[in-house]
Design an enzyme around this catalytic site. Structure first.
Site, PDB file in Angstrom:
ATOM      1  N   LEU A 142      -2.292  25.538 -42.294  1.00 15.78           N
ATOM      2  CA  LEU A 142      -2.516  25.120 -40.378  1.00 15.78           C
ATOM      3  C   LEU A 142      -3.269  23.285 -40.422  1.00 15.78           C
ATOM      4  O   LEU A 142      -3.595  23.470 -39.513  1.00 15.78           O
ATOM      5  CB  LEU A 142      -3.356  26.249 -40.031  1.00 15.78           C
ATOM      6  CG  LEU A 142      -2.981  27.685 -39.939  1.00 15.78           C
ATOM      7  CD1 LEU A 142      -3.812  28.496 -39.144  1.00 15.78           C
ATOM      8  CD2 LEU A 142      -1.672  27.564 -38.958  1.00 15.78           C
ATOM      9  N   PHE A 187       7.774  24.185 -48.962  1.00 18.05           N
ATOM     10  CA  PHE A 187       7.999  23.029 -47.712  1.00 18.05           C
ATOM     11  C   PHE A 187       6.298  22.277 -47.349  1.00 18.05           C
ATOM     12  O   PHE A 187       6.381  20.939 -46.898  1.00 18.05           O
ATOM     13  CB  PHE A 187       7.532  23.906 -45.939  1.00 18.05           C
ATOM     14  CG  PHE A 187       8.566  23.801 -45.667  1.00 18.05           C
ATOM     15  CD1 PHE A 187       9.883  23.321 -45.396  1.00 18.05           C
ATOM     16  CD2 PHE A 187       9.418  25.324 -45.356  1.00 18.05           C
ATOM     17  CE1 PHE A 187      11.496  23.812 -45.101  1.00 18.05           C
ATOM     18  CE2 PHE A 187      11.058  25.939 -45.635  1.00 18.05           C
ATOM     19  CZ  PHE A 187      11.926  25.104 -45.193  1.00 18.05           C
ATOM     20  N   SER A 207      13.716  14.717 -49.838  1.00 17.62           N
ATOM     21  CA  SER A 207      13.848  13.752 -48.679  1.00 17.62           C
ATOM     22  C   SER A 207      15.051  12.832 -47.959  1.00 17.62           C
ATOM     23  O   SER A 207      14.779  11.875 -50.006  1.00 17.62           O
ATOM     24  CB  SER A 207      12.702  13.102 -47.959  1.00 17.62           C
ATOM     25  OG  SER A 207      12.443  12.152 -47.095  1.00 17.62           O
ATOM     26  N   TYR A 234       3.883   8.148 -48.743  1.00 16.05           N
ATOM     27  CA  TYR A 234       4.691   9.160 -48.534  1.00 16.05           C
ATOM     28  C   TYR A 234       6.243   9.674 -49.426  1.00 16.05           C
ATOM     29  O   TYR A 234       6.462  10.756 -50.431  1.00 16.05           O
ATOM     30  CB  TYR A 234       5.074   9.147 -47.390  1.00 16.05           C
ATOM     31  CG  TYR A 234       5.978  10.261 -46.766  1.00 16.05           C
ATOM     32  CD1 TYR A 234       5.814  11.803 -47.415  1.00 16.05           C
ATOM     33  CD2 TYR A 234       7.077   9.843 -46.716  1.00 16.05           C
ATOM     34  CE1 TYR A 234       6.803  12.768 -46.991  1.00 16.05           C
ATOM     35  CE2 TYR A 234       7.293  10.739 -46.442  1.00 16.05           C
ATOM     36  CZ  TYR A 234       8.435  12.246 -46.395  1.00 16.05           C
ATOM     37  OH  TYR A 234       8.971  13.174 -46.024  1.00 16.05           O
ATOM     38  N   LYS A 256       7.593  11.755 -52.810  1.00 12.31           N
ATOM     39  CA  LYS A 256       8.337  13.399 -52.598  1.00 12.31           C
ATOM     40  C   LYS A 256       9.337  12.553 -54.075  1.00 12.31           C
ATOM     41  O   LYS A 256       9.597  13.791 -55.258  1.00 12.31           O
ATOM     42  CB  LYS A 256       9.715  12.450 -52.014  1.00 12.31           C
ATOM     43  CG  LYS A 256       9.391  13.087 -50.298  1.00 12.31           C
ATOM     44  CD  LYS A 256       9.080  15.122 -50.147  1.00 12.31           C
ATOM     45  CE  LYS A 256       8.445  15.255 -49.447  1.00 12.31           C
ATOM     46  NZ  LYS A 256       7.956  16.743 -49.281  1.00 12.31           N
TER      47      LYS A 256
HETATM   48  C1  UD1 Z   1      10.265   9.080 -41.155  1.00  9.86           C
HETATM   49  C2  UD1 Z   1      10.917   8.934 -42.874  1.00  9.86           C
HETATM   50  C3  UD1 Z   1      10.922  10.296 -43.822  1.00  9.86           C
HETATM   51  C4  UD1 Z   1      10.213  11.102 -43.077  1.00  9.86           C
HETATM   52  C5  UD1 Z   1      10.220  11.570 -41.703  1.00  9.86           C
HETATM   53  C6  UD1 Z   1       9.347  12.701 -41.405  1.00  9.86           C
HETATM   54  C7  UD1 Z   1      11.549   6.911 -44.172  1.00  9.86           C
HETATM   55  C8  UD1 Z   1      12.328   5.578 -44.036  1.00  9.86           C
HETATM   56  N1  UD1 Z   1      11.611   8.036 -43.562  1.00  9.86           N
HETATM   57  O1  UD1 Z   1      12.156   8.979 -41.127  1.00  9.86           O
HETATM   58  O2  UD1 Z   1      11.628  10.436 -45.352  1.00  9.86           O
HETATM   59  O3  UD1 Z   1      11.064  12.098 -43.875  1.00  9.86           O
HETATM   60  O4  UD1 Z   1       9.587  10.368 -41.457  1.00  9.86           O
HETATM   61  O5  UD1 Z   1       8.375  12.136 -40.207  1.00  9.86           O
HETATM   62  O6  UD1 Z   1      10.497   6.157 -44.560  1.00  9.86           O
HETATM   63  N2  UD1 Z   1      11.824   5.062 -33.221  1.00  9.86           N
HETATM   64  C9  UD1 Z   1      11.596   4.278 -32.527  1.00  9.86           C
HETATM   65  N3  UD1 Z   1      10.522   4.699 -31.808  1.00  9.86           N
HETATM   66  C10 UD1 Z   1       9.726   6.260 -32.037  1.00  9.86           C
HETATM   67  C11 UD1 Z   1       9.497   6.426 -33.603  1.00  9.86           C
HETATM   68  C12 UD1 Z   1      11.258   5.656 -33.890  1.00  9.86           C
HETATM   69  O7  UD1 Z   1      12.129   3.194 -32.223  1.00  9.86           O
HETATM   70  O8  UD1 Z   1       8.800   5.799 -30.985  1.00  9.86           O
HETATM   71  C13 UD1 Z   1      13.285   4.935 -34.448  1.00  9.86           C
HETATM   72  C14 UD1 Z   1      12.759   4.618 -35.809  1.00  9.86           C
HETATM   73  O9  UD1 Z   1      12.651   3.569 -36.029  1.00  9.86           O
HETATM   74  C15 UD1 Z   1      13.957   4.983 -36.189  1.00  9.86           C
HETATM   75  C16 UD1 Z   1      14.278   6.069 -36.011  1.00  9.86           C
HETATM   76  O10 UD1 Z   1      13.857   6.171 -34.780  1.00  9.86           O
HETATM   77  O11 UD1 Z   1      14.934   3.833 -36.626  1.00  9.86           O
HETATM   78  C17 UD1 Z   1      13.532   7.320 -36.663  1.00  9.86           C
HETATM   79  O12 UD1 Z   1      12.252   8.224 -36.619  1.00  9.86           O
HETATM   80  P1  UD1 Z   1      11.703   8.524 -37.012  1.00  9.86           P
HETATM   81  O13 UD1 Z   1      12.281  10.030 -36.111  1.00  9.86           O
HETATM   82  O14 UD1 Z   1      10.422   8.456 -37.709  1.00  9.86           O
HETATM   83  O15 UD1 Z   1      12.183   8.732 -38.782  1.00  9.86           O
HETATM   84  P2  UD1 Z   1      12.877   8.173 -39.873  1.00  9.86           P
HETATM   85  O16 UD1 Z   1      11.992   6.705 -39.717  1.00  9.86           O
HETATM   86  O17 UD1 Z   1      13.857   7.409 -40.211  1.00  9.86           O
END
Ligand code: UD1
Length: 339
Positions: A33, A81, A125, A150, A154
Site C-alpha cells: 500500500l 506489478f 516498459s 526507473y 526495468k
Molecule cells: C513514463 C515513462 C514510462 C513509465 C511511465 C509510468 C519514460 C520515457 N517513460 O511514460 O516508462 O512506465 O512514465 O509512469 O521514462 N506530458 C505533458 N504534461 C504533463 C505530463 C506529461 O505534456 O503534465 C507529456 C509528456 O511530456 C509526454 C506525454 O505527455 O510526452 C506522456 O507523459 P507521461 O504520461 O508522463 O508518460 P511517459 O513519460 O511517456
C-alpha cells in the site's frame, strides 16, 4: 488456478485482478500500500462479486516473502506489478528505486525456486527502447541506455530474469507496456496517483475537475506533425486482458521459449495535443493548458509494433483514444464525488 498478483491494489494490478477473477482465476494480492489504498480490494469485490485474498507486506522483506511462499506453495503463476514507477523521483532517489524494484524481484524468484512455482509475468516498459531508431518499435529492437534509474530497473530486471531462467525451471513473460490510461467502466477502480500526478492523463482529469490549476504541455518543438510528443496510449482494461492471456499461455504450456517478451500497445501514436483534444471532445469541457519547455528525459515519439503480440497472444487492444479519455474522466468524477 491460483495466481499471486503483487501490486494488486495498484492501477494496472487492480484492473488485472478484476479480469483474472472474471475468467475464473483465484487471486491472492500482495501489496504494501505504498502507492495505493486498501479500499481497492472492496472495489474489486464490488465489481466481481469475489473478494480476493489480500496480504499487506513489503516484498523487499526477504523473510516475510519466503514465509509467504512457504504458505502458498501451490501457486500456478505470479503476475509481478509491485514496483516504483515515477521517472523523476527515481533520478532523485536512485537507491530507493534499485532496492525496491530489484530486491523484491529477487526475493520473489527465490521463493519461486524454493517452492517449484513455475510461471512469472513481469511488468516491463517501452522505456527500455529509449528513442527507437525505427518506428513502430518491435520487440527485437535494441535496448538503449536507460534515461533514468526507473528505466534501468526495468532493463536490469529483464536481465536478472533471463539469467535466472537459465539455471532454474522458471518461465517468464515480460510485457513491455506503452502508455496505459483510462479506467474500468464501473468507475470503481482507476488511476489514483498520490500527490501531484506525473503522468499526462491524471493531470488532465485533475485539472478539469479543479484540483490542478493548469496543465503544462511539455514542448511543442518536437519533430512531429503538431510539435508535441507522441506516445502509444492503451486502455488499461485492454492491457489487463493481455495479462490473463499471458498467464494462461504459461499455465497451458504454450510458450515457445522460457523467456518471452511482448509489446503491449495499440500500434497507434497520438500527440499530447491529440489527447487533450480527445479529452475536451468527450468531456465537453475546455481544458486550461499552456505550452511550456520540454521535460528532461522525454523521448520525442514512440509507438508499438504490436504484430507479434497480436499474432502470438491472439490479443489486440480494442478501445479507441476517446474511450480511454472518456473512461478516465468518468473515473475522476466518480471518485471525487465519493470522497
Ligand atoms: C513514463 C515513462 C514510462 C513509465 C511511465 C509510468 C519514460 C520515457 N517513460 O511514460 O516508462 O512506465 O512514465 O509512469 O521514462 N506530458 C505533458 N504534461 C504533463 C505530463 C506529461 O505534456 O503534465 C507529456 C509528456 O511530456 C509526454 C506525454 O505527455 O510526452 C506522456 O507523459 P507521461 O504520461 O508522463 O508518460 P511517459 O513519460 O511517456
Amino acid at each position: 488456478m491460483k495466481i499471486l498478483v503483487t501490486g494488486g491494489t495498484g492501477y494496472i494490478g487492480s484492473h488485472t485482478v478484476v479480469e483474472l477473477q472474471q475468467q475464473g482465476f483465484e487471486v491472492i494480492i500482495v501489496d504494501n500500500l505504498s502507492n495505493s489504498q486498501a479500499g481497492v480490494v472492496d472495489a474489486i469485490a464490488q465489481i466481481t462479486g469475489i473478494r480476493p485474498v489480500f496480504e499487506k507486506f513489503d516484498l523487499v522483506d526477504r523473510e516475510m516473502t519466503a514465509d509467504f511462499f512457504r504458505r502458498h506453495n501451490d501457486l500456478n503463476g505470479i503476475i509481478h506489478f509491485a514496483a516504483y514507477k515515477a521517472v523523476g523521483e527515481s533520478v532523485d532517489k536512485p537507491l530507493m528505486y534499485y532496492r525496491n524494484n530489484l530486491v523484491s524481484l529477487m526475493n520473489i524468484l527465490e521463493g519461486m525456486i524454493a517452492n517449484n512455482i513455475p510461471n512469472l509475468v513481469f511488468s516491463s516498459s517501452c522505456t527500455v527502447y529509449g528513442q527507437p531508431d525505427e518506428l513502430p518499435v518491435a520487440e527485437t529492437a535494441p535496448i538503449k541506455k536507460a534515461e533514468s534509474p526507473y528505466g534501468n530497473t526495468k532493463q536490469i530486471s529483464e536481465e536478472v530474469l533471463q539469467d535466472t531462467i537459465k539455471s532454474s525451471k522458471i518461465n517468464v513473460i515480460a510485457l513491455r507496456y506503452f502508455n496505459p490510461i483510462g479506467a474500468h467502466d464501473s468507475a470503481l477502480i482507476g488511476e489514483l496517483p498520490l500527490g501531484v500526478p506525473n503522468n499526462l492523463v491524471p493531470f488532465i482529469t485533475q485539472t478539469a475537475i479543479g484540483i490542478r490549476q493548469q496543465l503544462s504541455v511539455f514542448g511543442e518543438d518536437y519533430n512531429t506533425p503538431d510539435g508535441t510528443a507522441i506516445r502509444d496510449y492503451i486502455h488499461v482494461v485492454d492491457l489487463a486482458k493481455a495479462h490473463v492471456i499471458a498467464v494462461s499461455r504459461m499455465i497451458n504450456k504454450k510458450m515457445k521459449q522460457p523467456f518471452e517478451v511482448f509489446n503491449l500497445g495499440t500500434g497507434n501514436g497520438n500527440s499530447v495535443l491529440e489527447v487533450i483534444n480527445s479529452f475536451e471532445r468527450v468531456s465537453a469541457t475546455k481544458l486550461n493548458y499552456k505550452i511550456v519547455g520540454r521535460r528532461a528525459g522525454d523521448v520525442e515519439k514512440v509507438w508499438a509494433n504490436a504484430d507479434f503480440s497480436n499474432k502470438e497472444l491472439g490479443w489486440k487492444a480494442e478501445k479507441s483514444l476517446d474511450e480511454m479519455t472518456a473512461s478516465a474522466w468518468k473515473w475522476e468524477k466518480a471518485y471525487r464525488s465519493r470522497s
